[in-house]
Scaffold this motif. Structure first.
Motif, PDB file in Angstrom:
ATOM      1  N   LEU A 147       0.831  -1.207   0.000  1.00  0.00           N
ATOM      2  CA  LEU A 147       0.000   0.000   0.000  1.00  0.00           C
ATOM      3  C   LEU A 147       0.867   1.259   0.000  1.00  0.00           C
ATOM      4  N   SER A 148       1.989   1.205   0.722  1.00  0.00           N
ATOM      5  CA  SER A 148       2.908   2.356   0.775  1.00  0.00           C
ATOM      6  C   SER A 148       3.461   2.677  -0.608  1.00  0.00           C
ATOM      7  N   ILE A 149       3.888   1.632  -1.335  1.00  0.00           N
ATOM      8  CA  ILE A 149       4.418   1.842  -2.689  1.00  0.00           C
ATOM      9  C   ILE A 149       3.326   2.368  -3.614  1.00  0.00           C
ATOM     10  N   GLY A 150       2.111   1.824  -3.468  1.00  0.00           N
ATOM     11  CA  GLY A 150       0.974   2.296  -4.262  1.00  0.00           C
ATOM     12  C   GLY A 150       0.713   3.771  -4.031  1.00  0.00           C
ATOM     13  N   TYR A 151       0.685   4.166  -2.746  1.00  0.00           N
ATOM     14  CA  TYR A 151       0.457   5.581  -2.415  1.00  0.00           C
ATOM     15  C   TYR A 151       1.596   6.450  -2.948  1.00  0.00           C
ATOM     16  N   LEU A 178      -6.501   5.968  -8.997  1.00  0.00           N
ATOM     17  CA  LEU A 178      -6.379   4.878  -9.972  1.00  0.00           C
ATOM     18  C   LEU A 178      -4.940   4.348 -10.024  1.00  0.00           C
ATOM     19  N   ALA A 179      -3.961   5.262 -10.009  1.00  0.00           N
ATOM     20  CA  ALA A 179      -2.546   4.857 -10.040  1.00  0.00           C
ATOM     21  C   ALA A 179      -2.185   4.078  -8.777  1.00  0.00           C
ATOM     22  N   ALA A 180      -2.644   4.565  -7.616  1.00  0.00           N
ATOM     23  CA  ALA A 180      -2.338   3.908  -6.341  1.00  0.00           C
ATOM     24  C   ALA A 180      -2.911   2.490  -6.298  1.00  0.00           C
ATOM     25  N   LEU A 181      -4.140   2.311  -6.765  1.00  0.00           N
ATOM     26  CA  LEU A 181      -4.772   0.982  -6.782  1.00  0.00           C
ATOM     27  C   LEU A 181      -4.024   0.034  -7.720  1.00  0.00           C
ATOM     28  N   ALA A 182      -3.716   0.515  -8.938  1.00  0.00           N
ATOM     29  CA  ALA A 182      -3.043  -0.333  -9.933  1.00  0.00           C
ATOM     30  C   ALA A 182      -1.658  -0.752  -9.454  1.00  0.00           C
ATOM     31  N   ILE A 183      -0.913   0.201  -8.884  1.00  0.00           N
ATOM     32  CA  ILE A 183       0.440  -0.103  -8.400  1.00  0.00           C
ATOM     33  C   ILE A 183       0.387  -1.082  -7.225  1.00  0.00           C
ATOM     34  N   THR A 184      -0.560  -0.893  -6.306  1.00  0.00           N
ATOM     35  CA  THR A 184      -0.697  -1.800  -5.157  1.00  0.00           C
ATOM     36  C   THR A 184      -0.955  -3.226  -5.641  1.00  0.00           C
ATOM     37  N   ALA A 185      -1.861  -3.363  -6.618  1.00  0.00           N
ATOM     38  CA  ALA A 185      -2.168  -4.689  -7.169  1.00  0.00           C
ATOM     39  C   ALA A 185      -0.914  -5.322  -7.770  1.00  0.00           C
ATOM     40  N   ARG A 186      -0.166  -4.515  -8.537  1.00  0.00           N
ATOM     41  CA  ARG A 186       1.044  -5.054  -9.181  1.00  0.00           C
ATOM     42  C   ARG A 186       2.109  -5.433  -8.150  1.00  0.00           C
ATOM     43  N   GLU A 187       2.236  -4.646  -7.091  1.00  0.00           N
ATOM     44  CA  GLU A 187       3.219  -4.950  -6.045  1.00  0.00           C
ATOM     45  C   GLU A 187       2.930  -6.295  -5.382  1.00  0.00           C
ATOM     46  N   ILE A 188       1.644  -6.592  -5.171  1.00  0.00           N
ATOM     47  CA  ILE A 188       1.272  -7.890  -4.589  1.00  0.00           C
ATOM     48  C   ILE A 188       1.632  -9.017  -5.554  1.00  0.00           C
ATOM     49  N   VAL A 189       1.357  -8.797  -6.855  1.00  0.00           N
ATOM     50  CA  VAL A 189       1.687  -9.794  -7.877  1.00  0.00           C
ATOM     51  C   VAL A 189       3.203 -10.024  -7.917  1.00  0.00           C
ATOM     52  N   LYS A 190       3.985  -8.945  -7.806  1.00  0.00           N
ATOM     53  CA  LYS A 190       5.446  -9.067  -7.790  1.00  0.00           C
ATOM     54  C   LYS A 190       5.914  -9.895  -6.597  1.00  0.00           C
ATOM     55  N   ALA A 219      -5.018  -9.153  -5.005  1.00  0.00           N
ATOM     56  CA  ALA A 219      -4.452  -8.349  -6.096  1.00  0.00           C
ATOM     57  C   ALA A 219      -5.486  -8.151  -7.207  1.00  0.00           C
ATOM     58  N   VAL A 220      -6.212  -9.228  -7.524  1.00  0.00           N
ATOM     59  CA  VAL A 220      -7.245  -9.169  -8.568  1.00  0.00           C
ATOM     60  C   VAL A 220      -8.378  -8.231  -8.139  1.00  0.00           C
ATOM     61  N   LEU A 221      -8.784  -8.321  -6.873  1.00  0.00           N
ATOM     62  CA  LEU A 221      -9.856  -7.464  -6.351  1.00  0.00           C
ATOM     63  C   LEU A 221      -9.482  -5.986  -6.471  1.00  0.00           C
ATOM     64  N   ILE A 222      -8.234  -5.648  -6.076  1.00  0.00           N
ATOM     65  CA  ILE A 222      -7.763  -4.254  -6.151  1.00  0.00           C
ATOM     66  C   ILE A 222      -7.644  -3.809  -7.608  1.00  0.00           C
ATOM     67  N   GLY A 223      -7.115  -4.696  -8.463  1.00  0.00           N
ATOM     68  CA  GLY A 223      -6.978  -4.385  -9.890  1.00  0.00           C
ATOM     69  C   GLY A 223      -8.332  -4.159 -10.561  1.00  0.00           C
ATOM     70  N   LEU A 224      -9.309  -5.009 -10.219  1.00  0.00           N
ATOM     71  CA  LEU A 224     -10.653  -4.865 -10.793  1.00  0.00           C
ATOM     72  C   LEU A 224     -11.355  -3.598 -10.293  1.00  0.00           C
ATOM     73  N   LEU A 225     -11.023  -3.196  -9.057  1.00  0.00           N
ATOM     74  CA  LEU A 225     -11.563  -1.942  -8.526  1.00  0.00           C
ATOM     75  C   LEU A 225     -11.050  -0.762  -9.357  1.00  0.00           C
ATOM     76  N   ALA A 226      -9.753  -0.813  -9.709  1.00  0.00           N
ATOM     77  CA  ALA A 226      -9.160   0.232 -10.565  1.00  0.00           C
ATOM     78  C   ALA A 226      -9.844   0.261 -11.936  1.00  0.00           C
ATOM     79  N   VAL A 227     -10.112  -0.931 -12.491  1.00  0.00           N
ATOM     80  CA  VAL A 227     -10.790  -1.022 -13.797  1.00  0.00           C
ATOM     81  C   VAL A 227     -12.209  -0.451 -13.702  1.00  0.00           C
ATOM     82  N   THR A 228     -12.925  -0.817 -12.644  1.00  0.00           N
ATOM     83  CA  THR A 228     -14.307  -0.348 -12.442  1.00  0.00           C
ATOM     84  C   THR A 228     -14.377   1.170 -12.317  1.00  0.00           C
TER      85      THR A 228
END
Length: 289
Positions: A147-151, A178-190, A219-228
């Motif tokens: 979340l810190s990296i996303g923010y 939108l950027a914070a959500l997408a980055i947080t999702a990607r950080e979890i995937v990483k 990660a999918v939930l956060i990513g889909l929230l960004a898409v929505t």
């Protein structure tokens, strides 16, 4: 350029700093265009602040470099195994020198930010403290580190926009979210991608704590929230129809990343798809102004 300067630039990871500074200036540009042509235009009139945009770039460059330097200070043990060529483990920079250098960069970057206005200064001060806390503690804290990296990544755009005070912050708040959500999702995937290495190093990441499957679902939930939420800038009349068309491509990229993670169980490919999708999202914001 002397070897000493080159080494300290390497410690800062100057390429990443340049990209962060560039992203902040894009934030300034987008906010300016929204303020002169969008629904908030009645609140703003004036020419583009080239001097302040330059200060924005420098402040972000310095604070990002400070964050990277202090990160290396706290990662000496891990880097001595994984990245022995880095400035501290290779002996080219002493650990204490790297620490003091990072504090100097934090101070200079924050002072530059306050010279723009108090909102810029407060964001830079808060981010500096968060970067220190992240390097020392949060990086090893499941989810809070992500979340810190996303923010921090999203706030680069917000910082660029805060040149125009609260009006700028308001103009770019959706982009920040939108950027914070997408980055947080990607950080979890990483973190899912790096599970084996992290386990050997004794790291405490979210996938190691709750398992790859549950972390993947989050990660999918956060990513889909960004898409929505991605159509919001258009629906709020902040950005035009070109944004909507291009962000649709970004959303397809995010959905492809989700498929790679959940259906094909390929976090490496998923992480790459997230990165491509975020690039398209940034292009969408620039084009939609």
């Amino acid at each position: 350029m002397s070897a000493g300067i080159r080494t300290y630039l390497e410690l800062m990871r100057y390429g990443n700093c340049f990209m962060a500074g560039f992203a902040a200036v894009i934030g300034t540009l987008i906010a300016f265009n929204i303020l002169i042509s969008g629904p908030l235009s009645s609140d703003f009139a004036g020419a583009f602040p080239f001097l302040n945009a330059g200060l924005v770039f420098l402040a972000v460059f310095l604070v990002s470099g400070a964050g990277n330097a202090i990160n290396d200070y706290f990662d000496i043990r891990i880097d001595s195994i994984n990245r022995p060529e880095r400035p501290i483990p290779s002996g080219r920079v002493k650990a204490k020198e790297a620490l003091y250098f990072s504090y100097l960069l934090f101070a200079l970057g924050t002072l530059l930010a306050f010279s723009i206005n108090s909102i810029c200064g407060l964001i830079a001060l808060f981010n500096s403290m968060l970067l220190i806390l992240y390097a020392k503690t949060l990086k090893g804290t499941p989810l809070l580190g992500n979340l810190s990296i996303g923010y921090l990544t999203g706030s680069v755009f917000l910082f660029g926009a805060s040149v125009f005070g609260l009006g700028g912050v308001k103009a770019l708040s959706v982009l920040f979210l939108l950027a914070a959500l997408a980055i947080t999702a990607r950080e979890i995937v990483k973190d899912i991608e790096d599970m084996e290495g992290d386990r050997q190093e004794g790291a405490n990441t979210l996938p190691l704590r709750i398992g790859a499957k549950k972390a993947g679902y989050l990660a999918v939930l956060i990513g889909l929230l960004a898409v929505t939420l991605s159509p919001l800038p258009y629906l709020l009349s902040i950005l035009g129809s070109r944004y909507l068309y291009l962000v649709f491509l970004a959303d397809l990229g995010f959905l492809a990343a989700v498929i790679q993670l959940l259906v094909r169980n390929n976090p490496t490919k998923s992480s790459k798809m997230f990165k491509i999708a975020m690039f398209f999202a940034l292009i969408a914001f620039i084009a939609g102004v």
